[in-house]
Design an enzyme around this catalytic site. Structure first.
Site, PDB file in Angstrom:
ATOM      1  N   HIS A 205      63.914  34.676  39.033  1.00 34.49           N
ATOM      2  CA  HIS A 205      63.362  35.814  38.284  1.00 34.49           C
ATOM      3  C   HIS A 205      62.041  36.319  38.850  1.00 34.49           C
ATOM      4  O   HIS A 205      61.521  37.322  38.373  1.00 34.49           O
ATOM      5  CB  HIS A 205      63.162  35.447  36.812  1.00 34.49           C
ATOM      6  CG  HIS A 205      61.997  34.549  36.572  1.00 34.49           C
ATOM      7  ND1 HIS A 205      62.019  33.213  36.875  1.00 34.49           N
ATOM      8  CD2 HIS A 205      60.760  34.797  36.088  1.00 34.49           C
ATOM      9  CE1 HIS A 205      60.851  32.673  36.576  1.00 34.49           C
ATOM     10  NE2 HIS A 205      60.055  33.615  36.102  1.00 34.49           N
TER      11      HIS A 205
HETATM   12  C1  UD1 Z   1      57.456  36.543  32.520  1.00 37.31           C
HETATM   13  C2  UD1 Z   1      56.171  35.929  33.114  1.00 37.31           C
HETATM   14  C3  UD1 Z   1      56.532  34.857  34.120  1.00 37.31           C
HETATM   15  C4  UD1 Z   1      57.490  33.849  33.535  1.00 37.31           C
HETATM   16  C5  UD1 Z   1      58.702  34.570  32.973  1.00 37.31           C
HETATM   17  C6  UD1 Z   1      59.683  33.613  32.325  1.00 37.31           C
HETATM   18  C7  UD1 Z   1      54.237  37.429  33.316  1.00 37.31           C
HETATM   19  C8  UD1 Z   1      53.419  38.195  34.271  1.00 37.31           C
HETATM   20  N1  UD1 Z   1      55.370  36.939  33.808  1.00 37.31           N
HETATM   21  O1  UD1 Z   1      58.139  37.202  33.584  1.00 37.31           O
HETATM   22  O2  UD1 Z   1      55.352  34.177  34.514  1.00 37.31           O
HETATM   23  O3  UD1 Z   1      57.879  32.941  34.540  1.00 37.31           O
HETATM   24  O4  UD1 Z   1      58.259  35.500  31.983  1.00 37.31           O
HETATM   25  O5  UD1 Z   1      60.818  34.282  31.880  1.00 37.31           O
HETATM   26  O6  UD1 Z   1      53.850  37.268  32.197  1.00 37.31           O
HETATM   27  N2  UD1 Z   1      63.160  41.729  29.527  1.00 37.31           N
HETATM   28  C9  UD1 Z   1      64.214  41.873  28.662  1.00 37.31           C
HETATM   29  N3  UD1 Z   1      64.191  41.140  27.513  1.00 37.31           N
HETATM   30  C10 UD1 Z   1      63.184  40.287  27.181  1.00 37.31           C
HETATM   31  C11 UD1 Z   1      62.116  40.185  28.065  1.00 37.31           C
HETATM   32  C12 UD1 Z   1      62.107  40.897  29.235  1.00 37.31           C
HETATM   33  O7  UD1 Z   1      65.148  42.611  28.905  1.00 37.31           O
HETATM   34  O8  UD1 Z   1      63.251  39.656  26.105  1.00 37.31           O
HETATM   35  C13 UD1 Z   1      63.185  42.486  30.804  1.00 37.31           C
HETATM   36  C14 UD1 Z   1      62.482  43.812  30.687  1.00 37.31           C
HETATM   37  O9  UD1 Z   1      63.161  44.714  31.476  1.00 37.31           O
HETATM   38  C15 UD1 Z   1      61.133  43.537  31.316  1.00 37.31           C
HETATM   39  C16 UD1 Z   1      61.480  42.509  32.370  1.00 37.31           C
HETATM   40  O10 UD1 Z   1      62.527  41.737  31.810  1.00 37.31           O
HETATM   41  O11 UD1 Z   1      60.538  44.678  31.816  1.00 37.31           O
HETATM   42  C17 UD1 Z   1      60.344  41.614  32.742  1.00 37.31           C
HETATM   43  O12 UD1 Z   1      59.786  40.980  31.581  1.00 37.31           O
HETATM   44  P1  UD1 Z   1      58.242  40.496  31.608  1.00 37.31           P
HETATM   45  O13 UD1 Z   1      57.919  39.765  30.353  1.00 37.31           O
HETATM   46  O14 UD1 Z   1      57.374  41.635  31.970  1.00 37.31           O
HETATM   47  O15 UD1 Z   1      58.205  39.505  32.834  1.00 37.31           O
HETATM   48  P2  UD1 Z   1      59.199  38.343  33.279  1.00 37.31           P
HETATM   49  O16 UD1 Z   1      59.815  38.714  34.544  1.00 37.31           O
HETATM   50  O17 UD1 Z   1      60.090  37.925  32.145  1.00 37.31           O
END
Ligand code: UD1
Length: 359
Positions: A205
């Site tokens: 991820h």
């Molecule tokens: C985040 C953390 C990362 C951690 C990871 C675990 C930061 C900078 N990154 O990354 O350190 O290892 O979580 O999972 O805080 N999304 C969904 N549903 C959700 C959550 C996210 O669809 O419930 C999608 C959205 O499109 C979003 C993308 O995932 O834009 C990224 O989510 P985000 O929380 O920004 O970062 P992660 O890649 O999950």
């Protein structure tokens, strides 16, 4: 009686906060624990599923911030969290790990002069292209209590000029949760449900791996090659699924050798990890869980903030080069891979130590 805010936001936070809440609840005359969920992760599979598996209470406060760019997400958490802090006036704020919610709540705590504790302090990859490295460094620089889980972390903090009196080497809270959940994990039916026997487990991820088309493709080709020798189970993170759709990579997962599935809850995922021949990952926490479980871990990154999992544990850095990834995985299938040893104080008692210190 001290009012303590415990902050969760994203998937890797839940298993770190869970044992702290349990310990605090044992000290009813000292602490009022209040669980604050920022809502950084909001899908059932990324959040609620973990509350159920870990028997976490419903959040007392839900900020509902959701996704966004780094600035948007961090700022939204700060705006919402500040209001709650001004209203509730907590005596202590506890943050864990290195996600954007960790950083945002740490800044709010520091500006309102509310004592701040950081669990999993001191980890450093020395790679500022990783957003988490920035989150870790700033959070540590603002914290009043820094709880570490390896001696490297203590050294990193001391090298950054943080006073020794603030640093407490307490061990790994995530392992407290793992040990506590072992029976439930052993009872999981996921392996039967997936109808698999020998398999490798894959998670991906990191933006550096899945947001860049060529890097992601190189990794997929490695998986396809390994898949000729052993089945691979691949619970797909929502960010990764978005990128697979964007790059039109679904076509690579049509064969039965790589099995993409929905993200799993804590218990089923740990059951898969515990029985895997090896784990291929770019996660931070998984490097530690595999070390504790003595399952070989191949980390698809060029560095790690958790070097103890390499020099004591089962972890190996394989970068993103196809040949290196494939050769290391196949070597494990032939020779069994590293066994390692369990690092000091990863013994199931870290949350007890933390709460004793806070008392
Ligand atoms: C985040 C953390 C990362 C951690 C990871 C675990 C930061 C900078 N990154 O990354 O350190 O290892 O979580 O999972 O805080 N999304 C969904 N549903 C959700 C959550 C996210 O669809 O419930 C999608 C959205 O499109 C979003 C993308 O995932 O834009 C990224 O989510 P985000 O929380 O920004 O970062 P992660 O890649 O999950």
């Amino acid at each position: 009686m001290k009012k303590v805010f415990l902050i969760v936001g994203a998937r890797p936070n839940f298993m770190k906060i869970s044992p702290i809440i349990d310990e605090m609840k044992k000290c009813k005359d000292k602490f009022i624990p209040i669980l604050v969920h920022t809502g950084q992760h909001y899908d059932y599979e990324m959040s609620k599923n973990f509350f159920d598996d870990l028997e976490l209470p419903e959040p007392d406060i839900y900020l509902g911030v959701g996704s966004g760019t780094h600035a948007e997400q961090t700022a939204k958490v700060m705006l919402e969290f500040e209001k709650v802090c001004i209203k509730e006036k907590p005596n202590l704020i506890i943050v864990v790990g290195d996600v954007n919610s960790t950083l945002a709540c740490a800044i709010v705590a520091a500006k309102l002069c509310i004592p701040l504790a950081h669990i999993e302090a001191g980890l450093r990859s020395f790679d500022k292209t990783m957003p988490e490295e920035i989150n870790r460094k700033i959070t540590d620089s603002l914290s009043d209590y820094l709880f570490t889980h390896c001696e490297d972390a203590n050294n990193n903090l001391i090298n950054e000029g943080i006073s020794k009196e603030k640093i407490f080497f307490v061990g790994n809270v995530m392992i407290d949760t793992l040990i506590k959940s072992k029976i439930k994990i052993q009872k999981s039916k996921i392996i039967k449900k997936l109808n698999i026997k020998d398999y490798g487990l894959v998670t991906l991820h990191r933006p550096s791996n899945v947001d860049d088309k060529n890097t992601f493709l190189e990794i997929i080709h490695s998986l396809i090659e390994i898949g000729k020798h052993i089945q691979l189970i691949f619970p797909v993170h929502p960010r990764t699924q978005k990128q697979i759709n964007l790059f039109n990579f679904n076509k690579y997962f049509l064969e039965n050798s790589i099995i993409p599935i929905q993200p799993l809850g804590y218990i089923d995922f740990l059951a898969l990890m515990m029985n895997a021949k090896f784990v291929l990952t770019d996660s931070g926490g998984i490097q530690e869980e595999t070390t504790f479980l003595r399952i070989p871990c191949l980390t698809i990154r060029k560095n790690t903030e958790r070097p103890i999992t390499i020099y004591e544990g089962t972890n190996e850095l394989v970068g993103t080069d196809k040949e290196k990834i494939v050769n290391t995985a196949l070597n494990i299938l032939t020779n069994g891979g590293k066994k390692g040893k369990i690092p000091k104080l990863w013994d199931g008692k870290s949350s007890k130590r933390i709460v004793e210190i806070l008392k």
